[in-house]
Design an enzyme around this catalytic site. Structure first.
Site: not given
Length: 510
Positions: A249, A251, A256, A429, A431, A436
């Site tokens: 899951h 990404k 380089d 979508h 996350k 603080d």
């Protein structure tokens, strides 16, 4: 006619037919067992007893134990058999061995990070504790001299992704849960083909189940013919097995060795709002330049060489190999990943550490809120000790059942002082945990059982970096497009509440 034939012979249809045939065979097999009903009943009941004993002795969380115990008790003849056949927390031994061996080969090139930890401990013990957990327990070290930039949507970050891809001179590593043919992937794909033709080392990993309905059959082979080295993670085999639960899951995009991207977006048109059936798709992208990109590179190389061992040496992928100038950047970044290979729930523990460490405020953006007891208790305790705990969720869910289950948690959380906001323009979508105003994590980890226990995930911990102001600005803007929920607005009739409670029992299996 061609479109009709493509649908008839599409991979998803063929897979569905094969699974249906297996299910039919299983039912016929069970029917034939009725000829030996007494013996079969005894064996199946003994299997159920064995399943319950094994279930109780495992170290899985109590919610998962309950989710399996209920069907075993309701269907004692088949429940135990289904548990023994389908419950498997970890991937296959062969995959585990290869991935662990690949990670061990890369690990010697990872710096210690002790000096960064010591300096951070003098400034902020909460941040240092989180970093120490990720380093000592999970093996992911903090980095300085890294610029971080946060983009509040897919379409805001995508032009920069394309710009950096065009600048690539040596290699491109790309790892995404979903690749979907369309405008977004089309633009990326064209650049990858051009770079591969120019002799760059271009590699792609996509999740086979995540992309199952979006890519044509033998897409991996097509990419290889174009000069792009490609692997489909945990290729889907049409057999009844929960080994397919373990998905990549993550990404990750590395260019380089000195430029990297992560965040919530996959490579599909909905992620840049070219098209979306759920209204506006609210997501994010995070860019790293500098030393911290090595954390993302190590994740990719470990996965790639676990699937397809091709690298003998890894020094050529270090950040300074193709960027001899010193990097700059204020603050600390710490890329990390979570894996079902071990018994350490890194993604969940990072969230729990932030909840427990929050002193004034904790702001959370997440699309799926299917919580275990630990997370519920931690959020409620934080609110009770005076922390301003705020959770922003989507108004529209792309998975209706998960949306219903999520809503079942809200009355209890709200009564304990947790504030919940509903993002109105469409589907959120992203996350994000923001603690603080000083510490944040951005990544791929959803607040559901699949992300927390079954998937390979990744995230980036950020401390004292200028991009924290960008994250805060995005959260404030999200509030302006959200509505605060109240107990009255989520009040339902008896039947709906009953359905939600029943679904919640089986939440770990959804």
């Amino acid at each position: 006619m061609k479109k009709v034939l493509n649908k008839i012979f599409s991979r998803i249809l063929i897979v569905g037919c094969l699974i249906a045939l297996q299910a039919a065979w299983f039912l016929v097999f069970m029917y034939r067992l009725t000829d030996y009903s007494m013996i079969a009943n005894l064996i199946l009941k003994l299997i159920s007893v064995a399943a319950v004993i094994q279930l109780v002795s495992t170290d899985m969380n109590s919610d998962s134990k309950l989710a399996w115990t209920v069907p075993i008790l309701l269907f004692p003849l088949l429940g135990g058999l289904m548990y023994l056949l389908f419950y498997q927390r970890k991937p296959t031994k062969g995959l585990r061995t290869k991935l662990e061996a690949a990670a061990d080969r890369v690990r010697p090139l990872v710096p210690s990070g002790h000096e960064i930890l010591n300096r951070t401990a003098k400034e902020n013990k909460i941040a240092a504790g989180q970093m120490r957990y990720l380093q000592q327990i999970a093996g992911y070290v903090p980095f300085e001299d890294t610029e971080a930039e946060y983009f509040p949507s897919g379409e805001a970050g995508f032009p920069t992704m394309l710009e950096e891809l065009r600048k690539a001179e040596h290699f491109i590593f790309l790892e995404y849960f979903i690749i979907r043919e369309g405008e977004m992937w089309g633009k990326v794909h064209e650049i990858l083909k051009e770079k591969a033709e120019a002799g760059l080392d271009v590699r792609v990993i996509y999740d086979d189940v995540g992309s199952l309905t979006y890519l044509p059959f033998a897409y991996r082979e097509q990419m290889e013919q174009e000069g792009i080295r490609c692997e489909a993670f945990n290729r889907f085999v049409p057999f009844l097995s929960v080994v397919m639960n373990h998905r990549d899951h993550r990404k990750i995009l590395v260019i380089d060795g000195h430029t990297g991207f992560s965040g919530g977006i996959n490579l599909g048109d909905e992620y840049i709002n070219v098209t979306s059936e759920y209204g506006y798709w609210k997501d994010n992208v995070i860019l790293l330049r500098g030393e911290g990109v090595w954390g993302l590179t190590v994740m990719f190389l470990s996965m790639w060489n676990g699937i397809r061992p091709t690298d003998e040496h890894f020094e050529q992928y270090l950040p300074h190999t193709y960027h001899p100038e010193p990097f700059t950047g204020k603050g600390v970044v710490q890329p990390y990943s979570d894996s079902p290979l071990d018994d350490e729930n890194v993604g969940e523990n990072v969230y729990l550490n932030m909840i427990h460490g929050a002193q004034e405020s904790l702001e959370i953006l997440n699309p799926y809120v299917v919580l275990d007891d630990q997370l519920v208790t931690a959020l409620c305790l934080a609110a009770k000790r005076g922390v301003d705990v705020r959770l922003i969720i989507p108004a529209v869910s792309d998975h209706k059942i998960i949306g219903w289950v999520a809503e079942s948690y809200f009355p209890h959380l709200m009564r304990q002082g947790v504030k919940i906001y509903c993002y109105q323009p469409g589907f959120l979508h992203a996350k994000v945990f923001f603690c603080d105003g000083k510490l944040a994590t951005v990544g791929t980890v959803n607040l559901d059982y699949r992300s927390l226990y079954h998937h390979f995930e990744c995230g980036i911990l950020l401390y004292d970096t200028p991009c924290l102001a960008q994250i805060k600005a995005d959260i404030e803007d999200t509030y302006r497009h959200s509505t605060a929920l109240t107990l009255d607005t989520i009040k339902h009739g008896t039947m709906i509440r009953l359905v939600q409670k029943l679904l919640r029992i089986f939440a770990p299996l959804i």
